[in-house]
Motif scaffolding. Structure first.
Motif, short mmCIF file in Angstrom:
data_model
loop_
_atom_site.label_atom_id
_atom_site.label_comp_id
_atom_site.label_asym_id
_atom_site.label_seq_id
_atom_site.Cartn_x
_atom_site.Cartn_y
_atom_site.Cartn_z
N PHE A 209 6.55 2.21 -13.37
CA PHE A 209 7.58 1.20 -13.08
C PHE A 209 7.61 0.88 -11.59
O PHE A 209 7.83 -0.26 -11.19
N LEU A 210 7.36 1.91 -10.78
CA LEU A 210 7.30 1.69 -9.33
C LEU A 210 6.10 0.82 -8.97
O LEU A 210 6.18 -0.04 -8.09
N MET A 211 4.97 1.08 -9.66
CA MET A 211 3.77 0.27 -9.42
C MET A 211 4.03 -1.19 -9.80
O MET A 211 3.67 -2.11 -9.06
N LEU A 212 4.67 -1.36 -10.95
CA LEU A 212 4.98 -2.71 -11.43
C LEU A 212 5.87 -3.45 -10.42
O LEU A 212 5.64 -4.61 -10.09
N ARG A 213 6.86 -2.74 -9.91
CA ARG A 213 7.78 -3.32 -8.93
C ARG A 213 7.04 -3.70 -7.64
O ARG A 213 7.27 -4.76 -7.08
N SER B 251 0.84 -1.21 0.00
CA SER B 251 0.00 0.00 0.00
C SER B 251 0.86 1.25 0.00
O SER B 251 0.59 2.19 -0.75
N LYS B 252 1.90 1.24 0.83
CA LYS B 252 2.78 2.42 0.91
C LYS B 252 3.44 2.68 -0.45
O LYS B 252 3.48 3.81 -0.93
N ARG B 253 3.96 1.61 -1.06
CA ARG B 253 4.63 1.75 -2.35
C ARG B 253 3.66 2.27 -3.42
O ARG B 253 4.01 3.12 -4.23
N MET B 254 2.43 1.72 -3.40
CA MET B 254 1.44 2.13 -4.40
C MET B 254 0.98 3.57 -4.18
O MET B 254 0.77 4.30 -5.14
N LEU C 19 2.99 10.23 -7.32
CA LEU C 19 3.93 10.66 -8.36
C LEU C 19 3.24 10.67 -9.73
O LEU C 19 3.49 11.55 -10.55
N TYR C 20 2.37 9.69 -9.94
CA TYR C 20 1.64 9.58 -11.22
C TYR C 20 0.73 10.79 -11.43
O TYR C 20 0.74 11.42 -12.49
N VAL C 21 -0.03 11.11 -10.38
CA VAL C 21 -0.95 12.26 -10.47
C VAL C 21 -0.15 13.55 -10.65
O VAL C 21 -0.50 14.39 -11.50
#
Lengths: 201, 62
Positions: free
Chosen positions: A125-129, A83-86, A92-94
């Motif tokens: 890429f962060l989401m994918l990770r 959750s924290k990573r997402m 960052l995406y927004v």
């Protein structure tokens, strides 16, 4: 203890934030205030669908927790980390979407436009990770639910893409951005996740 | 597949969470196995049998 659900929190708060930003955009007449007719707001609607996916996945998790007999408030550490990573990646995406909208005006260079247009992709890429790490830490039932949800999303997206493709080919409906496919996958994954969680509760 | 995990767990006064920690799975997985909604893999079945000190056949019946 009050039951917590990180996915529901991400989905709910994400929808709230995006709605607030869109309402502000509409109130102040910012460029692209016409729904569906402008690519900027269309991209926001795509973001909506991503958060709707989280929301449904959270509902699924809640349904499963409701049936267990004790310590209902506990969230597994791996889901907390995820959750924290997402949340970081989504923020960052927004920010990248808003920033790219303004940065595009700084230059007419095609290379610049390409670089700025791809700026919102970098947090993906962060989401994918984050997803890959979570999947590696899942137990066998969680992995099964994840796989069934993925299959649901993939299957319905494929049917949707083929149907829309034929309709566009025969000019029944206008063509639109491929950008929507990812959002549709997220939303369908969330719905599939809620349904699959319910089956195993 | 039927199983007697809930009964054996109660005999040992274990919560689903306690058992989940010992087996190395989530509490939801234990819950789904107990309710017969999910049939575990052989490694999980062996771990459950080891915790309850019995054979797999004593835990699971077709």
């Amino acid at each position: 203890m009050t039951q917590k659900n990180s996915l529901l929190i991400i989905g709910g708060s994400g929808l709230l934030v995006v709605t607030t930003i869109n309402l502000i955009a509409l109130a102040f007449g910012l460029p692209g205030s016409q729904l569906f007719t402008n690519s900027w707001l269309a991209s926001w609607l795509a973001v909506y669908m991503v958060f709707i996916g989280f929301f449904f996945a959270g509902i699924g998790q809640s349904l499963m927790k409701r049936q267990t007999e004790s310590d209902e408030g506990i969230i597994e550490p791996k889901f907390k980390r995820y959750s924290k990573r997402m949340i970081v990646a989504f923020l960052l995406y927004v920010i990248a979407i808003v920033a790219s909208h303004f940065l595009l005006k700084l230059s007419d260079s095609t290379v610049w436009h390409a670089l700025i247009a791809l700026l919102p992709v970098t947090p993906c890429f962060l989401m994918l990770r984050a997803i890959q790490t979570l999947v590696k830490e899942m137990d066998e039932l969680q992995l099964r639910i994840f796989m069934e949800s993925c299959l649901f999303a993939l299957g319905w997206t494929a049917i949707g893409c083929i149907s829309i493709g034929f309709l566009q080919f025969y000019k029944v409906i206008p063509t639109f951005s491929i950008f929507w496919v990812f959002s549709a996958i997220c939303m369908l994954f969330g719905i599939g996740s809620a349904m699959t969680h319910r089956r195993y509760q | 597949m039927n199983n007697s995990i809930k009964v054996k767990r109660a005999e040992r006064d274990l919560t689903q969470q306690d058992l989940a920690v010992q087996i190395g799975v989530s509490r939801q997985t234990i819950n789904a196995i107990e309710k017969g909604k999910y049939d575990p893999s052989l490694p999980i079945a062996f771990k459950l049998a080891a915790v309850f000190k019995c054979r797999i056949e004593d835990l699971f019946t077709p």
